[in-house]
Design an enzyme around this catalytic site. Structure first.
Site, short mmCIF file in Angstrom:
data_model
loop_
_atom_site.label_atom_id
_atom_site.label_comp_id
_atom_site.label_asym_id
_atom_site.label_seq_id
_atom_site.Cartn_x
_atom_site.Cartn_y
_atom_site.Cartn_z
N ASP A 49 -3.92 -3.98 -19.07
CA ASP A 49 -3.03 -2.82 -19.25
C ASP A 49 -3.16 -2.19 -20.64
OD1 ASP A 49 -1.98 -3.36 -16.68
OD2 ASP A 49 -0.49 -4.73 -17.51
N ASN A 103 -5.43 2.63 -13.05
CA ASN A 103 -4.47 1.65 -12.53
C ASN A 103 -3.07 2.22 -12.64
OD1 ASN A 103 -3.47 -1.00 -11.72
ND2 ASN A 103 -2.84 -1.28 -13.85
N GLU A 114 6.09 6.21 -9.51
CA GLU A 114 4.73 5.84 -9.09
C GLU A 114 4.13 6.80 -8.06
OE1 GLU A 114 3.93 1.65 -8.33
OE2 GLU A 114 5.86 1.14 -9.18
N LEU A 145 -3.99 -6.76 -7.31
CA LEU A 145 -3.58 -7.86 -8.18
C LEU A 145 -4.73 -8.83 -8.43
CD1 LEU A 145 0.01 -8.37 -6.71
CD2 LEU A 145 -0.75 -6.81 -8.52
N ASN A 172 1.50 3.00 -2.62
CA ASN A 172 0.80 3.92 -3.53
C ASN A 172 -0.44 4.49 -2.87
OD1 ASN A 172 2.05 4.19 -6.35
ND2 ASN A 172 2.26 1.99 -5.91
N GLY A 200 0.78 -1.24 0.00
CA GLY A 200 0.00 0.00 0.00
C GLY A 200 0.81 1.28 0.00
N HIS A 223 0.78 1.08 -13.20
CA HIS A 223 1.57 -0.07 -13.64
C HIS A 223 3.05 0.31 -13.63
CE1 HIS A 223 2.39 -3.87 -15.56
NE2 HIS A 223 3.25 -3.23 -16.33
#
Ligand code: GAR
Length: 216
Positions: A151, A108, A181, A91, A14, A12, A110
């Site tokens: 994606d 999302n 990110e 995921l 992000n 976590g 990536h």
């Protein structure tokens, strides 16, 4: 106020970047209304709790089959009435029903420069292992809208990161998180919250903010 639901599976970091962004004003006009994890032991749930954000676990293990899990996940999302769903290291394959109901309302993060090192089988450390194996010199991260593919949705933001001699998948993962990110995801949420992301013909355009446009 943009109501966001953040979906997580692991550490976590992000999610933390979004929490911090909302707190320090880097992300405006946004409220995190719910954190959903498919894994009851995810440290991300602890981060939610520590920050007074409702957290819930919806695990496939608790349901008879995939369809029952998908329905439960969608119900949990709907109950939170979000304007935007953020997959922050989630995921799980997002149910098609959810994608259809929240078209261009799911994003999302990536950990590569899409369309490289993405798609089926590329998640977490596996992405960075692929990067090192191929020997590319530049990688990075991408924030994109989620569509039915893996994606493949419209790209919102990307940021490059250099691969260094002696990198391991772990050192590269850390650098991609720190240099890309944790910057990109708050930036994307803020842009969406302030109506600065346009999607047309499968491509995104980011409008500059009022300050950059010289409007006070
Ligand atoms: C992040 O590196 C994110 O980009 C990746 O999982 C990690 C989660 O870390 N997501 C994917 O690989 C999705 N295909 P976090 O739980 O610390 O945010």
């Amino acid at each position: 106020m943009l109501r966001i639901v953040v979906c997580v599976s692991g550490g976590g970091t992000n999610l933390q970047a979004i929490i911090d962004g909302v707190k320090n004003g880097q992300i405006s006009n946004t409220e995190i209304v719910q954190v959903i994890s498919n894994n009851g032991n995810a440290y991300a749930l602890k981060r939610a709790e520590e920050n007074g954000i409702p957290g819930i676990c919806v695990s496939p293990k608790d349901y008879e089959d995939r369809e029952a899990f998908n329905d439960a996940l969608l119900e949990t999302v709907k109950r939170a009435a979000p304007d935007l769903i953020v997959l922050a290291g989630f995921l799980v394959v997002v149910p098609e029903k959810m994608i259809a109901e929240y078209r261009n309302k799911i994003i999302n993060i990536h950990p590569s420069l899409i369309p490289s090192f993405c798609g089926k089988g590329y998640y977490g450390l596996k992405v960075h292992e692929g990067v090192l194996e191929r020997g590319v010199k530049v990688t990075g991260a991408t924030v994109h809208f989620v569509d039915e593919g893996t994606d493949t949705g419209p790209i919102i933001l990307q940021r490059p990161v250099e691969v260094e001699d002696g990198d391991t998948a772990e050192t590269l993962q850390k650098r991609v998180m720190e240099q890309a990110e944790w910057i990109l995801l708050p930036e994307a949420v803020d842009a969406i919250a302030n109506g600065r992301v346009e999607v047309k013909d499968g491509r995104c355009r980011i409008l500059k903010n009022r300050k950059d446009r010289g409007v006070s």
